[in-house]
Design an enzyme around this catalytic site. Structure first.
Site, short mmCIF file in Angstrom:
data_model
loop_
_atom_site.label_atom_id
_atom_site.label_comp_id
_atom_site.label_asym_id
_atom_site.label_seq_id
_atom_site.Cartn_x
_atom_site.Cartn_y
_atom_site.Cartn_z
N GLU A 131 4.07 -1.31 -8.54
CA GLU A 131 2.73 -0.83 -8.89
C GLU A 131 2.81 0.69 -8.77
O GLU A 131 2.71 1.26 -7.68
CB GLU A 131 1.68 -1.38 -7.92
CG GLU A 131 0.27 -0.96 -8.31
CD GLU A 131 -0.67 -0.75 -7.14
OE1 GLU A 131 -1.87 -0.67 -7.39
OE2 GLU A 131 -0.20 -0.65 -5.99
N ASP A 153 3.74 -2.46 -3.46
CA ASP A 153 2.42 -1.85 -3.53
C ASP A 153 2.51 -0.33 -3.43
O ASP A 153 3.32 0.21 -2.69
CB ASP A 153 1.57 -2.40 -2.38
CG ASP A 153 0.16 -1.85 -2.35
OD1 ASP A 153 -0.57 -2.08 -3.33
OD2 ASP A 153 -0.20 -1.19 -1.37
#
Length: 733
Positions: free
Chosen positions: A463, A410
């Protein structure tokens, strides 16, 4: 009077001694005498029981301080194994081996590797580990807190009193440890840390394998490793041998807490979820699931992205072995499991990692480096060896102990840039004066190198929302080393385009076609994730313009464009049933929508898209190579139509895809095609089976020897309104 100096006694009684093992336990007093000391504030009397004698001879201890400090001097030269018999003021009696009679468990070599940042299984040493030492059953505790004045284990086994089990620090390692007899699996505990400023902190174990259900946050002594027998040997073997870049990957992104509920609004447990999800994922032909973080977190509304228990599968849905069952059951049904992993930041909860020993231990001291302005969280200090070791061992832990197939990292951009979301003056440049976080870059490269070395066949997915070069390029070739990267550019541009009124789309054709300029710069995954259907952004169906029918037609068209576009695929739960409400982590998805044709047939389209995608190598085999894509026409702005060819490694694998982004039927629409033969219509999103108007090409078309679009052949087709169509080339019989 005892054998101790007053100030030494006071340090033990006040729980301020840096090395209580040097005072407590069994020690040589001189050549002819030994002394045994213990401290227990609740004991009125204590006897020593000699376990080396048949009669288990007892020696009464002398209370040398009213706070609970006892000792006994014995005229003997050798040590012996012993046990304490305690009695309190209410005449309650209990017995236990002396925690201060055991040698350290963790080796100097383990500590050396940890301080160096390379102890990849440090979770087997730090934390809480039930074990038996010298015939005594208990639990070994170890924690890193180098700047603490004193560290104790507190729990339900010692009345949460930090005076009773004071730990020792092992040299300059910063690691404190103690073995406590009789502490067993299921006991709850924390570390009580006295800081240099004499503040008392109660911290959950950073390496705890299991944690209390929120709002409670104590760690739980747990040994789950032998509680489950895996049955996914065949899957793991295939995974090692698979080149995922040339395989179909269609990911169903799931938040376990809100996918489905039971009994109104209760969480389903990991085992129930395993069976329900396997049925759903198999029925609709996804290849993988990706689960939002299930690492322990105190706040449901954080969706798991504010982690406090990095080694604990959240107890919301069951025990660690239940999560093992979840992953194993997926594997037995040929479904890969990708886990969201959050090394970019951590929350400020008092029991968490923040200011762990009273200092900025896991984070930076300077808030310009150590605090994340967007999320109100701390940023890890990637340059500190022990912090790097914590994170690397955590990644390997999930891959090893839980057989996870991939880690989606993330917020990578927030790690890579020192000025991420910061204004001038709010960040500190690197040693070269730049904005790149050099320590984080090294950490990311090391993470990707080590995980792939240990577990070939797993995926690491970034990401990463900027144009950082080489995110999915191997480290040896100057990249960051991720397997794949989320294509945020495609997502932003294509959503902006599809949200426009079809009347104006012709002025914005570049938003649709620009992604092909950089489509092969990285190994991309096309994503329509949870982030796109929250915080007022609207659900996928509500992003679509037009009346009710047009909303569904636009969304079907958009999904067909996504599945034809180069790149692996990811859809968040609810997207595939065209849920009208934004995702709400507190509620189940609106499964009742499947009672309606429009929604049920949308799900049928997704099922068929996944099926086509898996069956046709042209749609996945060269996802990351320009050899797998060829424009036919990207420039028909006036009609808002694009067309292209997808190709497999076998030259006979050809699919022609055409997309009409207006609600107008276009008859006699000619496009150039590469070969003579029959072009079979294998998908038409306007078909009545998908709730369309059923305009089409009666199963397919033969190519005509009429040159067009720079090709020798062409087909003359009918373009349905707001629709995507795929034609698969077949040789003439």
């Amino acid at each position: 009077m005892g054998t101790m100096l007053d100030d030494e006694m006071l340090k033990i009684v006040k729980a301020e001694h840096h090395d209580p093992f040097s005072i407590l336990g069994i020690h040589k007093l001189n050549e002819k005498e030994i002394v045994i000391r213990t401290f227990h504030p609740f004991a009125e009397s204590i006897e020593i029981m000699n376990l080396n004698t048949k009669t288990k001879r007892k020696y009464k201890m002398k209370k040398i301080h009213p706070g609970g400090l006892f000792e006994r001097v014995l005229k003997r030269k050798t040590f012996f194994k012993y046990e304490f018999l305690y009695k309190d003021k209410d005449n309650n009696i209990w017995q236990s081996r002396d925690p201060y009679s055991f040698l350290p468990v963790i080796s100097d070599y383990d500590l050396y590797l940890f301080n160096e940042g390379n102890n990849h299984k440090i979770y087997e040493k730090l934390g809480a580990h039930p074990m038996e030492i010298d015939g005594a059953k208990g639990t070994y505790f170890a924690v890193w807190a180098p700047n603490a004045k004193r560290v104790s284990v507190v729990g339900n086994f010692n009345n949460w009193d930090g005076r009773i089990h004071q730990m020792r620090v092992l040299g300059s390692s910063g690691v404190w440890e103690i073995f406590i007899p009789l502490v067993q699996e299921g006991d709850t505990y924390k570390f009580e840390i006295k800081t240099k400023d004499n503040n008392i902190l109660l911290k959950a174990d950073p390496y705890a394998f299991y944690t209390e259900l929120r709002p409670n946050n104590a760690s739980i002594v747990y040994d789950f490793h032998k509680k489950y027998v895996w049955k996914d040997k065949d899957w793991l073997k295939r995974r090692r041998e698979t080149n995922w870049f040339e395989k179909p990957i269609s990911i169903y992104e799931v938040h376990l807490g809100s996918w489905k509920k039971k009994n109104g609004n209760e969480f389903m447990n990991y085992r129930e979820l395993a069976h329900e999800l396997v049925n759903y994922v198999k029925e609709h032909n996804y290849t993988h699931i990706e689960i939002l973080p299930i690492l322990e977190h105190p706040l449901d509304e954080s969706w798991g992205y504010q982690v406090t228990g990095y080694f604990s599968p959240t107890s919301r849905y069951g025990k660690p072995e239940d999560f093992m069952y979840f992953v194993d059951y997926m594997h037995q049904n040929n479904i890969g499991v990708i886990l969201d992993w959050v090394p970019g930041h951590f929350p400020k909860d008092a029991h968490g990692l923040g200011k762990f020993d009273g200092t900025a231990l896991y984070e930076h001291m300077d808030p310009r480096l150590g605090e994340h302005p967007d999320w109100g969280t701390y940023v890890f200090n990637y340059g500190r060896n022990e912090v790097k070791n914590f994170l690397i061992s955590n990644a390997l832990y999930w891959l090893d102990k839980f057989h996870i197939d991939g880690l989606r990292v993330d917020a990578v951009a927030s790690m890579l840039y020192l000025d991420f979301s910061r204004k001038d003056g709010e960040w500190v440049p690197n040693v070269f004066g730049g904005r790149e976080n050099l320590e984080a870059i090294d950490f990311v490269k090391y993470f990707n190198t080590v995980t792939h070395q240990y577990f070939p066949g797993i995926l690491t997915i970034a990401e990463e929302s900027t144009a950082w070069p080489g995110v999915s390029k191997p480290v040896d070739f100057g990249g960051l080393g991720f397997s794949m990267k989320w294509n945020m550019g495609w997502m932003n541009d294509s959503l902006r385009y599809i949200e426009r009124d079809p009347l104006y789309r012709k002025f914005h054709q570049d938003e649709l076609t620009f992604s092909m300029v950089y489509a092969f710069a990285e190994n991309y995954i096309l994503v329509l994730s949870h982030d796109e259907v929250v915080h007022g952004k609207g659900s996928m169906i509500n992003k679509m313009p037009g009346d009710y029918w047009q909303k569904f037609a636009n969304l079907r068209l958009f999904y067909s464009y996504m599945f034809a576009h180069p790149g692996k695929k990811l859809l968040f739960m609810g997207n595939d049933i065209a849920q009208f409400n934004e995702w709400n982590c507190k509620k189940s998805l609106d499964w009742n929508l499947l009672d309606f044709d429009s929604h049920r047939k949308m799900l049928q389209l997704i099922t068929d898209l996944n099926t086509l995608y898996k069956k046709n190598p042209a749609l996945y085999e060269l996802d990351h190579s320009p050899d797998g894509f060829e424009w036919i026409d990207y420039n028909d702005r006036e009609n808002s139509v694009i067309s292209f060819i997808r190709k497999g490694k076998n030259s006979d694998e050809l699919i022609v895809a055409i997309f009409n982004f207006t609600p107008v039927v276009r008859y006699n629409y000619k496009i150039g095609v590469p070969r003579a033969g029959f072009y079979k219509e294998i998908l038409n999103t306007d078909s009545e089976i998908y709730w369309g108007s059923n305009v089409g090409n009666q199963g397919g078309l033969y190519a005509e020897k009429i040159p067009f679009h720079g090709r020798d052949f062409s087909i003359n087709l009918t373009l349905p309104p707001l629709a995507g169509i795929y034609f698969k080339w077949q040789k003439e019989k």
